[in-house]
Design an enzyme around this catalytic site. Sequence first.
Site, mmCIF file in Angstrom:
data_model
loop_
_atom_site.group_PDB
_atom_site.id
_atom_site.type_symbol
_atom_site.label_atom_id
_atom_site.label_comp_id
_atom_site.label_asym_id
_atom_site.label_seq_id
_atom_site.Cartn_x
_atom_site.Cartn_y
_atom_site.Cartn_z
ATOM 1 N N SER A 1 0.820 -1.210 0.000
ATOM 2 C CA SER A 1 0.000 0.000 0.000
ATOM 3 C C SER A 1 0.856 1.263 0.000
ATOM 4 O O SER A 1 0.320 2.368 0.010
ATOM 5 C CB SER A 1 -0.930 0.009 1.226
ATOM 6 O OG SER A 1 -0.181 -0.018 2.423
ATOM 7 N N ASN B 1 -2.645 -1.908 13.319
ATOM 8 C CA ASN B 1 -4.095 -1.698 13.290
ATOM 9 C C ASN B 1 -4.484 -0.365 13.926
ATOM 10 O O ASN B 1 -5.251 0.417 13.352
ATOM 11 C CB ASN B 1 -4.819 -2.837 14.007
ATOM 12 C CG ASN B 1 -4.653 -4.169 13.295
ATOM 13 O OD1 ASN B 1 -4.039 -4.242 12.236
ATOM 14 N ND2 ASN B 1 -5.192 -5.223 13.886
ATOM 15 N N THR C 1 -39.535 26.317 -11.288
ATOM 16 C CA THR C 1 -39.860 25.030 -10.686
ATOM 17 C C THR C 1 -40.216 24.094 -11.836
ATOM 18 O O THR C 1 -40.818 24.531 -12.820
ATOM 19 C CB THR C 1 -41.038 25.126 -9.699
ATOM 20 O OG1 THR C 1 -42.216 25.551 -10.403
ATOM 21 C CG2 THR C 1 -40.742 26.117 -8.576
ATOM 22 N N HIS C 2 -39.808 22.834 -11.718
ATOM 23 C CA HIS C 2 -40.004 21.869 -12.805
ATOM 24 C C HIS C 2 -39.327 22.334 -14.106
ATOM 25 O O HIS C 2 -39.717 21.925 -15.204
ATOM 26 C CB HIS C 2 -41.494 21.612 -13.074
ATOM 27 C CG HIS C 2 -42.276 21.255 -11.859
ATOM 28 N ND1 HIS C 2 -42.345 19.977 -11.356
ATOM 29 C CD2 HIS C 2 -43.025 22.030 -11.035
ATOM 30 C CE1 HIS C 2 -43.102 19.969 -10.276
ATOM 31 N NE2 HIS C 2 -43.520 21.197 -10.051
ATOM 32 N N SER D 1 -13.458 24.180 -29.222
ATOM 33 C CA SER D 1 -13.677 22.902 -29.893
ATOM 34 C C SER D 1 -12.545 22.647 -30.877
ATOM 35 O O SER D 1 -12.017 23.576 -31.493
ATOM 36 C CB SER D 1 -15.020 22.936 -30.634
ATOM 37 O OG SER D 1 -15.117 21.876 -31.571
ATOM 38 N N LYS E 1 -17.029 27.722 -31.162
ATOM 39 C CA LYS E 1 -17.469 27.243 -29.840
ATOM 40 C C LYS E 1 -16.707 27.903 -28.689
ATOM 41 O O LYS E 1 -15.507 28.141 -28.759
ATOM 42 C CB LYS E 1 -17.294 25.717 -29.743
ATOM 43 C CG LYS E 1 -18.235 24.912 -30.618
ATOM 44 C CD LYS E 1 -19.692 25.120 -30.256
ATOM 45 C CE LYS E 1 -20.045 24.582 -28.892
ATOM 46 N NZ LYS E 1 -19.898 23.117 -28.778
ATOM 47 N N ASN F 1 -17.005 26.923 -24.655
ATOM 48 C CA ASN F 1 -17.692 25.988 -23.759
ATOM 49 C C ASN F 1 -17.372 26.262 -22.289
ATOM 50 O O ASN F 1 -16.212 26.499 -21.941
ATOM 51 C CB ASN F 1 -17.289 24.548 -24.091
ATOM 52 C CG ASN F 1 -17.602 24.188 -25.529
ATOM 53 O OD1 ASN F 1 -18.630 24.584 -26.064
ATOM 54 N ND2 ASN F 1 -16.702 23.438 -26.165
ATOM 55 N N GLU G 1 -18.986 21.886 -16.465
ATOM 56 C CA GLU G 1 -19.404 20.568 -16.951
ATOM 57 C C GLU G 1 -18.632 19.473 -16.218
ATOM 58 O O GLU G 1 -19.196 18.436 -15.848
ATOM 59 C CB GLU G 1 -19.180 20.466 -18.454
ATOM 60 C CG GLU G 1 -20.062 21.383 -19.282
ATOM 61 C CD GLU G 1 -19.756 21.265 -20.761
ATOM 62 O OE1 GLU G 1 -19.734 20.137 -21.284
ATOM 63 O OE2 GLU G 1 -19.519 22.312 -21.404
ATOM 64 N N TYR H 1 -10.343 -6.013 12.927
ATOM 65 C CA TYR H 1 -9.664 -5.550 11.716
ATOM 66 C C TYR H 1 -9.637 -6.650 10.656
ATOM 67 O O TYR H 1 -9.461 -7.831 10.965
ATOM 68 C CB TYR H 1 -8.227 -5.110 12.031
ATOM 69 C CG TYR H 1 -7.483 -4.672 10.792
ATOM 70 C CD1 TYR H 1 -7.672 -3.403 10.260
ATOM 71 C CD2 TYR H 1 -6.636 -5.544 10.120
ATOM 72 C CE1 TYR H 1 -7.021 -3.008 9.100
ATOM 73 C CE2 TYR H 1 -5.984 -5.163 8.956
ATOM 74 C CZ TYR H 1 -6.188 -3.893 8.454
ATOM 75 O OH TYR H 1 -5.545 -3.519 7.297
ATOM 76 N N LYS I 1 -8.270 3.765 1.855
ATOM 77 C CA LYS I 1 -7.457 4.978 1.674
ATOM 78 C C LYS I 1 -7.658 5.630 0.312
ATOM 79 O O LYS I 1 -7.911 6.838 0.217
ATOM 80 C CB LYS I 1 -5.963 4.671 1.849
ATOM 81 C CG LYS I 1 -5.592 3.878 3.075
ATOM 82 C CD LYS I 1 -5.898 4.585 4.356
ATOM 83 C CE LYS I 1 -5.461 3.752 5.546
ATOM 84 N NZ LYS I 1 -6.017 2.385 5.572
#
Length: 472
Positions: free
Chosen positions: A35, A122, A167-168, A289, A295, A297, A302, A329, A337
């Site tokens: 690890s 541990n 709303t919606h 782009s 473009k 963006n 995003e 353990y 981790k």
Amino acid sequence: MSHSSEADTMPKETKLWGGRFEESVTDIVEKFTESISFDKQLYKHDIMGSKAHASMLAQQGLISTSERDSILKGLDEIERSIEAGEFVWRTDREDVHMNIEAALTDMVGEPAKKLHTARSRNDQVLTDFRLWCRDAIDRIVASIRNLQVALVKLALNNEGLIIPGYTHLQRAQPVLLQHLLLAYVEQLDRDAGRLLDCKARLNFSPLGACALAGTGLPIDRFMTSNALGFTAPMRNSIDAVSDRDFVLEFLSANSIIAVHLSRIGEEWVLWASEEFGFITPSDSVSTGSSIMPQKKNPDPMELVRGKSARVIGDLVTLLTLCKGLPLAYNRDLQEDKEPTFDSVKTIIGMLEVSAEFAQNITFNRERVRKALPAGYLDATTLADYLVKKGIPFRTSHDIVGRAVALCVSKNCQLQDLSLEDMRKLSPVFDNDVYEFLGVENAVKKFSSYGSTGLACVADQLDYWVAKLEIKK
């Protein structure tokens, strides 16, 4: 702090736990079980824990003061070596704990062999991990505050700007932009509160719980707990080495932050589109782009939206990891981790880029103004007018609904209806009705605590300016 070719060419050592074994592990097993490739970032907290443990052992007479001093001096030199990029991390030493202990033994000899007295990996790893999470929470909370400040400053720079509230995803009521931006600030404040609650719960020391049953040696767990800034030692040694609630809670809080940031990202991506055109991001926070030269963006937001899936996935990984483990353990828990490290790194990046984006957008006031008439945003305010005239709300709702239908047939707004048209719907309409119509008038009529009314939003802004110590 990366593995070096020097480490790869060194002969394998006998494991520190290898006394009862006659064969060394195979290369495949060693590669699969190591690890150090990821837990080496716990080095600072591992050294902190070892210093506190060594000092306690000396205080309790389990090692001498000269042995303690040799250990502490050696640990200081190892920390310096790691931070200078000189330390050689070895896969055959498995993890951060064994790498540091073995290096300390190479450096100071016999005293280092006493450092693991009354300590298991541990409880050692859980001590490191809790300390690391505690520091990580502080970093995230600071990043949350920076985003809150950016949002409040954005609100201050757009005083009086009315936008459609949805709303919606349908036009609903007019709201002040400041009001909406402060809604994000409120969400982020709860996020910070969850993290601080989590920090308070995780701030208990497992050190001295050993493998699971504690020890018969005369250690002082309260001394090490105090030295490391914990509230107290954990009461139950079995719980101390097996608990991962604190990580689950931490990653859950991060996931909620990620969801909030994803919602901000979605809104701003929509607002930056030609269909909305409410905001224009600066070139410094936009991308182009490879094929379409026109473009521009809003890629950072995003990706904020996209990376929320990653943070949520980290939580799901931990939940799945822990769901079937018996006490105490189990080696499975080594896998806690990487998702945690990833969650923290990702959420801080999301917070930082969201703050950067907020500081580099402009609201297109004229485009927003032209968008306001559509959707009959003042309809509910008109219903409130009728309520104030003594009409039951359900009846008012029906009257305004018929008024909207009339507007649709006439292709006009509510404020364009004549008083005669309105009185055909209800005789209570009078000339003062026009004080309630139009988005500007509608916003002025809001007065309830927490609402989008001018005075209410001003109070909210004052609160956040004071709390975040923002200089106007």
